[in-house]
Design a protein around this motif. Sequence first.
Motif, mmCIF file in Angstrom:
data_model
loop_
_atom_site.group_PDB
_atom_site.id
_atom_site.type_symbol
_atom_site.label_atom_id
_atom_site.label_comp_id
_atom_site.label_asym_id
_atom_site.label_seq_id
_atom_site.Cartn_x
_atom_site.Cartn_y
_atom_site.Cartn_z
ATOM 1 N N ALA A 74 10.771 -15.712 -67.092
ATOM 2 C CA ALA A 74 11.216 -15.288 -68.412
ATOM 3 C C ALA A 74 9.985 -15.123 -69.295
ATOM 4 N N GLY A 75 9.804 -13.931 -69.859
ATOM 5 C CA GLY A 75 8.649 -13.679 -70.698
ATOM 6 C C GLY A 75 7.556 -12.936 -69.960
ATOM 7 N N ALA A 76 6.729 -12.182 -70.719
ATOM 8 C CA ALA A 76 5.717 -11.324 -70.117
ATOM 9 C C ALA A 76 4.705 -12.115 -69.293
ATOM 10 N N ASP A 77 4.265 -13.264 -69.795
ATOM 11 C CA ASP A 77 3.269 -14.046 -69.058
ATOM 12 C C ASP A 77 3.821 -14.504 -67.715
ATOM 13 N N ALA A 78 5.076 -14.982 -67.720
ATOM 14 C CA ALA A 78 5.690 -15.462 -66.478
ATOM 15 C C ALA A 78 5.908 -14.316 -65.497
ATOM 16 N N VAL A 79 6.287 -13.150 -66.020
ATOM 17 C CA VAL A 79 6.493 -11.992 -65.142
ATOM 18 C C VAL A 79 5.167 -11.538 -64.541
ATOM 19 N N ALA A 80 4.115 -11.490 -65.355
ATOM 20 C CA ALA A 80 2.804 -11.104 -64.843
ATOM 21 C C ALA A 80 2.337 -12.073 -63.764
ATOM 22 N N ASP A 81 2.546 -13.362 -63.998
ATOM 23 C CA ASP A 81 2.179 -14.366 -62.996
ATOM 24 C C ASP A 81 3.020 -14.201 -61.733
ATOM 25 N N GLY A 82 4.311 -13.890 -61.917
ATOM 26 C CA GLY A 82 5.184 -13.682 -60.761
ATOM 27 C C GLY A 82 4.752 -12.490 -59.927
ATOM 28 N N PHE A 83 4.396 -11.381 -60.580
ATOM 29 C CA PHE A 83 3.895 -10.218 -59.851
ATOM 30 C C PHE A 83 2.644 -10.589 -59.052
ATOM 31 N N ALA A 84 1.732 -11.312 -59.696
ATOM 32 C CA ALA A 84 0.481 -11.683 -59.025
ATOM 33 C C ALA A 84 0.750 -12.564 -57.811
ATOM 34 N N ARG A 85 1.666 -13.530 -57.952
ATOM 35 C CA ARG A 85 1.962 -14.426 -56.833
ATOM 36 C C ARG A 85 2.613 -13.664 -55.680
ATOM 37 N N LEU A 86 3.537 -12.771 -56.000
ATOM 38 C CA LEU A 86 4.185 -11.978 -54.954
ATOM 39 C C LEU A 86 3.173 -11.073 -54.253
ATOM 40 N N HIS A 87 2.280 -10.487 -55.024
ATOM 41 C CA HIS A 87 1.251 -9.631 -54.448
ATOM 42 C C HIS A 87 0.346 -10.430 -53.517
ATOM 43 N N ASP A 88 -0.038 -11.641 -53.950
ATOM 44 C CA ASP A 88 -0.905 -12.489 -53.130
ATOM 45 C C ASP A 88 -0.224 -12.911 -51.831
ATOM 46 N N GLN A 89 1.110 -12.995 -51.845
ATOM 47 C CA GLN A 89 1.853 -13.371 -50.647
ATOM 48 C C GLN A 89 2.050 -12.192 -49.693
ATOM 49 N N GLY A 90 1.583 -11.020 -50.088
ATOM 50 C CA GLY A 90 1.706 -9.851 -49.227
ATOM 51 C C GLY A 90 3.069 -9.187 -49.278
ATOM 52 N N ILE A 91 3.853 -9.466 -50.337
ATOM 53 C CA ILE A 91 5.165 -8.837 -50.470
ATOM 54 C C ILE A 91 4.995 -7.320 -50.523
ATOM 55 N N ASP A 92 5.871 -6.592 -49.843
ATOM 56 C CA ASP A 92 5.754 -5.138 -49.792
ATOM 57 C C ASP A 92 6.243 -4.463 -51.070
ATOM 58 N N GLY A 93 7.199 -5.054 -51.756
ATOM 59 C CA GLY A 93 7.740 -4.455 -52.963
ATOM 60 C C GLY A 93 8.628 -5.437 -53.688
#
Length: 322
Positions: free
Chosen positions: A101-120
Motif C-alpha cells: 500500500a503506497g508508492a514506496d511499498a509498491v516500488a519496493d515490491g517491484f524491486a523484490r519481485l524483479h530480484d527474484q527473477g519473476i517474469d511479470g
Amino acid sequence: MQRRVSMADVAAAAGVSGQTVSRVVNGSPRVDPATRARVEAAMATLGYRMHRAARALRTGRTETIGLMVSTLATIGNSRMLQAIADAAAARGYALTVVTAAGADAVADGFARLHDQGIDGVIVLNEATVAARAVGVPDGLALVVVDSPPDHRYTIAQIDHAAGARIATEHLVCLGRGTVWHLAGPDGSYAAAQREAGWRAALADAGLTPPVPLRGDWTAASGHRAARGLPTGAGALFVANDQMSLGALRALAEQGRSVPEEVAVVGFDDVADASEYRPPLTTVRQDFEQLGALAVDALVARIAGAEPASVSLAPTLVVRVSA
C-alpha cells in the motif's frame, strides 16, 4: 527416496531423443503433432515434472508471475487472487503474492519481485494508483487490473461505469425519484468509475445527483454511511456488495423496509449475495474471466507481444432488494 523422473526417462519411454523431449517441454514448434502427443503421454504416465530452476537457466524465465495487491481483505480482491492463481496454474506458471500500500511499498515490491527473477506482474485495483507513480524495472512485464490508459502496460478491467449505469437506470425505472449513492473510497479507480456511471445515468434521466455517501468497501463502513441516508430517500446504489450488507443492516435498524421503502442495488455479485436479507439485486463481475484475461495478457507480454487492453461488460442480476 524416489528418484525424480528425468527427460532421459521420458525419451526412453516415448522412443525419441532427449532433444525431442526438450523441444516438447519448451514448446518448440519443431515437433510433429504425433510425436508431441507420444511424448506428452509418456510424461503423464511417468509423472514427469519440469524442473523449474533448470528451465530458468536454459530459457532465462522462471515461469513465475507476481501479483501485487494493496489488501486481500476485500472480497473482490480475494476473488481476483483465486481467479489469477487458477489461470496461472492452468498455464504452468507459479504465483508469488505481494501486498503493498503506497508508492514506496509498491516500488519496493517491484524491486523484490524483479530480484527474484519473476517474469511479470499483475497489479490489482487500489495498488494501481501507486504503481502508476513509480518506475517499473526494465524487463518486468506488467498487466494492471483497473487503470486509466497507460502505454507502459496492458489493462484488464470490468467496465465499472457501464455497470453503475445499468444499476442506476434500474433504480430510476422504479419511480423512486433520485438515486442515492454509497460510493467507494477516494483514490480508487473502480470507485471513481462507478460514481461516474451513476452520475451519467441520473443526468440522462434529468435527475440531480445528491452528495454521495462514502465507505471503504467494508460492510462496517457501509453500515456507518447508510445511517446518513435521508428519510424519504427511496433508492440506493451501493458501490460493492460488502457495503450493501452493512447498508441493509442500517436500514433494518432504522425500521426502513427493503425494497418497499428503499430499493438497494449493489455491485460485484459475491457468492452470498443471494443469501442477503433480502436477496441482493447487484451488478455481476465475472472475476474468473477477468483473471484469465489478465494472465493471458501477461503471458503474451512476457513473450514480447503487446496485447490490447480489455474491458468486460458487467450484467445486472435482479433479486428481491430492488
